[in-house]
Design a protein around this motif. Structure first.
Motif, PDB file in Angstrom:
ATOM      1  N   LEU A 132       0.838  -1.216   0.098  1.00 40.06           N
ATOM      2  CA  LEU A 132       0.073   0.019  -0.009  1.00 40.06           C
ATOM      3  C   LEU A 132       0.921   1.231   0.042  1.00 40.06           C
ATOM      4  O   LEU A 132       0.623   2.228  -0.745  1.00 40.06           O
ATOM      5  N   ARG A 133       1.915   1.248   0.893  1.00 41.73           N
ATOM      6  CA  ARG A 133       2.649   2.280   0.898  1.00 41.73           C
ATOM      7  C   ARG A 133       3.517   2.681  -0.166  1.00 41.73           C
ATOM      8  O   ARG A 133       4.349   3.874  -0.495  1.00 41.73           O
ATOM      9  N   THR A 134       3.528   1.804  -1.372  1.00 37.56           N
ATOM     10  CA  THR A 134       4.266   2.212  -2.630  1.00 37.56           C
ATOM     11  C   THR A 134       3.278   2.558  -3.565  1.00 37.56           C
ATOM     12  O   THR A 134       3.776   3.040  -4.557  1.00 37.56           O
ATOM     13  N   ARG A 135       1.868   2.544  -3.239  1.00 34.23           N
ATOM     14  CA  ARG A 135       1.021   2.985  -4.191  1.00 34.23           C
ATOM     15  C   ARG A 135       0.834   4.732  -4.294  1.00 34.23           C
ATOM     16  O   ARG A 135       0.824   5.200  -3.289  1.00 34.23           O
ATOM     17  N   PRO A 136       1.044   5.067  -5.529  1.00 27.90           N
ATOM     18  CA  PRO A 136       1.136   6.618  -5.626  1.00 27.90           C
ATOM     19  C   PRO A 136      -0.280   7.310  -5.198  1.00 27.90           C
ATOM     20  O   PRO A 136      -0.208   8.468  -4.589  1.00 27.90           O
ATOM     21  N   GLU A 137      -1.403   6.679  -5.285  1.00 31.03           N
ATOM     22  CA  GLU A 137      -2.530   7.109  -4.608  1.00 31.03           C
ATOM     23  C   GLU A 137      -2.628   7.173  -3.149  1.00 31.03           C
ATOM     24  O   GLU A 137      -3.868   7.582  -2.552  1.00 31.03           O
ATOM     25  N   VAL A 138      -2.010   6.286  -2.431  1.00 26.80           N
ATOM     26  CA  VAL A 138      -1.992   6.183  -0.947  1.00 26.80           C
ATOM     27  C   VAL A 138      -1.133   7.089  -0.160  1.00 26.80           C
ATOM     28  O   VAL A 138       0.212   7.269  -0.392  1.00 26.80           O
ATOM     29  N   ASP A 139      -1.511   7.695   0.708  1.00 25.83           N
ATOM     30  CA  ASP A 139      -0.831   8.483   1.653  1.00 25.83           C
ATOM     31  C   ASP A 139      -0.230   7.561   2.832  1.00 25.83           C
ATOM     32  O   ASP A 139      -0.973   7.007   3.485  1.00 25.83           O
ATOM     33  N   PRO A 140       1.172   7.303   2.632  1.00 27.65           N
ATOM     34  CA  PRO A 140       1.769   6.540   3.509  1.00 27.65           C
ATOM     35  C   PRO A 140       1.460   6.365   5.030  1.00 27.65           C
ATOM     36  O   PRO A 140       1.246   5.399   5.461  1.00 27.65           O
ATOM     37  N   PRO A 141       1.461   7.520   5.508  1.00 29.93           N
ATOM     38  CA  PRO A 141       1.096   7.617   7.053  1.00 29.93           C
ATOM     39  C   PRO A 141      -0.513   7.256   7.143  1.00 29.93           C
ATOM     40  O   PRO A 141      -0.881   7.417   8.445  1.00 29.93           O
ATOM     41  N   GLY A 142      -1.250   7.156   6.071  1.00 24.99           N
ATOM     42  CA  GLY A 142      -2.799   7.024   6.136  1.00 24.99           C
ATOM     43  C   GLY A 142      -3.371   5.787   6.462  1.00 24.99           C
ATOM     44  O   GLY A 142      -4.309   5.593   5.669  1.00 24.99           O
ATOM     45  N   VAL A 143      -2.445   4.524   6.577  1.00 22.67           N
ATOM     46  CA  VAL A 143      -2.850   3.291   6.459  1.00 22.67           C
ATOM     47  C   VAL A 143      -3.556   2.929   7.609  1.00 22.67           C
ATOM     48  O   VAL A 143      -3.075   2.784   8.825  1.00 22.67           O
ATOM     49  N   VAL A 144      -4.811   2.241   7.523  1.00 24.33           N
ATOM     50  CA  VAL A 144      -5.785   1.871   8.566  1.00 24.33           C
ATOM     51  C   VAL A 144      -5.638   0.361   8.517  1.00 24.33           C
ATOM     52  O   VAL A 144      -5.855  -0.137   7.142  1.00 24.33           O
ATOM     53  N   LEU A 145      -5.681  -0.498   9.417  1.00 25.56           N
ATOM     54  CA  LEU A 145      -5.651  -1.853   9.399  1.00 25.56           C
ATOM     55  C   LEU A 145      -7.287  -2.180  10.300  1.00 25.56           C
ATOM     56  O   LEU A 145      -7.604  -1.876  10.956  1.00 25.56           O
ATOM     57  N   VAL A 146      -7.587  -3.113   9.139  1.00 27.16           N
ATOM     58  CA  VAL A 146      -9.051  -3.631   9.697  1.00 27.16           C
ATOM     59  C   VAL A 146      -9.074  -5.127   9.770  1.00 27.16           C
ATOM     60  O   VAL A 146      -8.706  -5.555   8.494  1.00 27.16           O
ATOM     61  N   GLY A 147      -9.372  -5.822  10.786  1.00 27.12           N
ATOM     62  CA  GLY A 147      -9.294  -7.196  10.712  1.00 27.12           C
ATOM     63  C   GLY A 147     -10.548  -7.907  11.504  1.00 27.12           C
ATOM     64  O   GLY A 147     -10.955  -7.387  12.476  1.00 27.12           O
ATOM     65  N   HIS A 148     -10.489  -9.171  11.504  1.00 25.05           N
ATOM     66  CA  HIS A 148     -11.576  -9.894  12.085  1.00 25.05           C
ATOM     67  C   HIS A 148     -11.002 -11.207  12.589  1.00 25.05           C
ATOM     68  O   HIS A 148     -10.190 -11.703  11.986  1.00 25.05           O
ATOM     69  N   SER A 149     -11.246 -11.399  13.815  1.00 26.36           N
ATOM     70  CA  SER A 149     -10.768 -12.537  14.671  1.00 26.36           C
ATOM     71  C   SER A 149      -9.216 -12.672  14.726  1.00 26.36           C
ATOM     72  O   SER A 149      -8.687 -11.732  15.124  1.00 26.36           O
ATOM     73  N   VAL A 150      -8.723 -13.739  13.882  1.00 26.45           N
ATOM     74  CA  VAL A 150      -7.237 -13.806  14.179  1.00 26.45           C
ATOM     75  C   VAL A 150      -6.622 -12.620  13.467  1.00 26.45           C
ATOM     76  O   VAL A 150      -5.538 -12.176  13.770  1.00 26.45           O
ATOM     77  N   LEU A 171     -12.374  -6.469  14.938  1.00 25.32           N
ATOM     78  CA  LEU A 171     -13.735  -6.957  14.956  1.00 25.32           C
ATOM     79  C   LEU A 171     -13.340  -8.464  15.447  1.00 25.32           C
ATOM     80  O   LEU A 171     -12.856  -9.260  15.138  1.00 25.32           O
ATOM     81  N   ALA A 172     -13.906  -8.690  16.842  1.00 30.16           N
ATOM     82  CA  ALA A 172     -14.020  -9.771  17.360  1.00 30.16           C
ATOM     83  C   ALA A 172     -12.664 -10.309  17.656  1.00 30.16           C
ATOM     84  O   ALA A 172     -12.315 -11.555  17.517  1.00 30.16           O
ATOM     85  N   SER A 173     -11.825  -9.573  18.088  1.00 32.12           N
ATOM     86  CA  SER A 173     -10.212 -10.010  18.367  1.00 32.12           C
ATOM     87  C   SER A 173     -10.306 -10.806  19.492  1.00 32.12           C
ATOM     88  O   SER A 173     -11.015 -10.424  20.417  1.00 32.12           O
ATOM     89  N   MET A 174      -9.317 -11.546  19.709  1.00 35.55           N
ATOM     90  CA  MET A 174      -9.058 -12.254  21.042  1.00 35.55           C
ATOM     91  C   MET A 174      -8.301 -11.434  21.914  1.00 35.55           C
ATOM     92  O   MET A 174      -7.584 -10.515  21.566  1.00 35.55           O
ATOM     93  N   ALA A 175      -8.889 -11.518  23.191  1.00 38.32           N
ATOM     94  CA  ALA A 175      -8.009 -10.540  24.151  1.00 38.32           C
ATOM     95  C   ALA A 175      -6.736 -10.733  24.455  1.00 38.32           C
ATOM     96  O   ALA A 175      -5.846  -9.906  24.657  1.00 38.32           O
ATOM     97  N   ASP A 176      -6.565 -12.121  24.658  1.00 37.66           N
ATOM     98  CA  ASP A 176      -5.013 -12.913  25.173  1.00 37.66           C
ATOM     99  C   ASP A 176      -4.803 -14.206  23.821  1.00 37.66           C
ATOM    100  O   ASP A 176      -5.659 -15.090  24.490  1.00 37.66           O
TER     101      ASP A 176
END
Length: 213
Positions: A132-150, A171-176
């Motif tokens: 993503l950070r090599t894409r010309p249309e992406v602002d490198p400090p603006g990367v958001v991570l979205v994940g489910h479970s693991v 989303l529904a991440s394990m606590a430990d």
């Protein structure tokens, strides 16, 4: 006596190998589902290089205005695929983010992996962030991570060592992870599943497989 010891040691080692193989079959790699590989509307099919040189597959969805801006990397849970996360992409696109829907190794359309784990998911998230950070249309400090479970645990783990991560949506991440995996190793039967589309947690505990319809 020595012959008995050698025989016993050999038998014990063989037993450990069998147990290790059984554990890997049950927990080390999910069965690939016959696939929901539908392509999201307007998506480009992309390939990335994983840390071990294998290929990660994903779908790239640019924001409507096409301007340079933030981007979200979206990753599924155990046994899931990028197709499960298509509904999650819609609100992100409406907010003006570019979106990368990524298949972890051993899942969806990506190459296989000997043992899938939360750290291997995190390695794939890092590969996606580099892309993503090599894409010309992406602002490198603006990367958001979205994940489910693991995948959510992998996003949190990755962000803890990457100060340039803009935000994490878990989303529904394990606590430990250690407590969760200890429970899974001593629990018979199949894992419960949460649903990233509704935000519903698994029936017991946190962070299980991705949902299936």
């Amino acid at each position: 006596m020595r012959r008995w010891l050698i025989a016993g040691t050999t038998a014990g080692a063989a037993g450990l190998v069998v147990a290790d193989r059984a554990a890997k079959r049950r927990f080390g790699r999910p069965r690939r589902r016959p696939n929901r590989h539908e392509v999201p509307t307007g998506a480009a099919d992309v390939s990335l290089t994983a840390v071990d040189g294998s290929t990660l597959r994903g779908w790239w969805l640019g924001s409507a205005d096409g301007a340079t801006g933030p981007a979200a990397l979206v990753i599924h849970g155990w046994g899931g695929s990028a197709a499960d996360m298509i509904p999650v992409a819609d609100p992100l696109l409406r907010l003006g983010l570019h979106v990368l829907l990524l298949d972890a190794r051993g899942h969806g359309r990506s190459d296989d992996v000997a043992v899938a784990s939360m750290p291997s998911f995190a390695d794939d998230v890092r590969a996606g962030m580099r892309w993503l950070r090599t894409r010309p249309e992406v602002d490198p400090p603006g990367v958001v991570l979205v994940g489910h479970s693991v995948g959510a645990g992998a996003c949190l783990y990755t962000a803890s060592d990457d100060p340039d991560t803009a935000a994490v949506i878990a989303l529904a991440s394990m606590a430990d992870p250690r407590v969760f995996m200890r429970g899974q190793l001593h629990r018979p039967g199949r894992h419960d599943r949460g649903d990233p589309r509704t935000g519903a947690p698994p029936a017991r505990g946190a962070g299980h497989d991705s949902p299936r319809r």
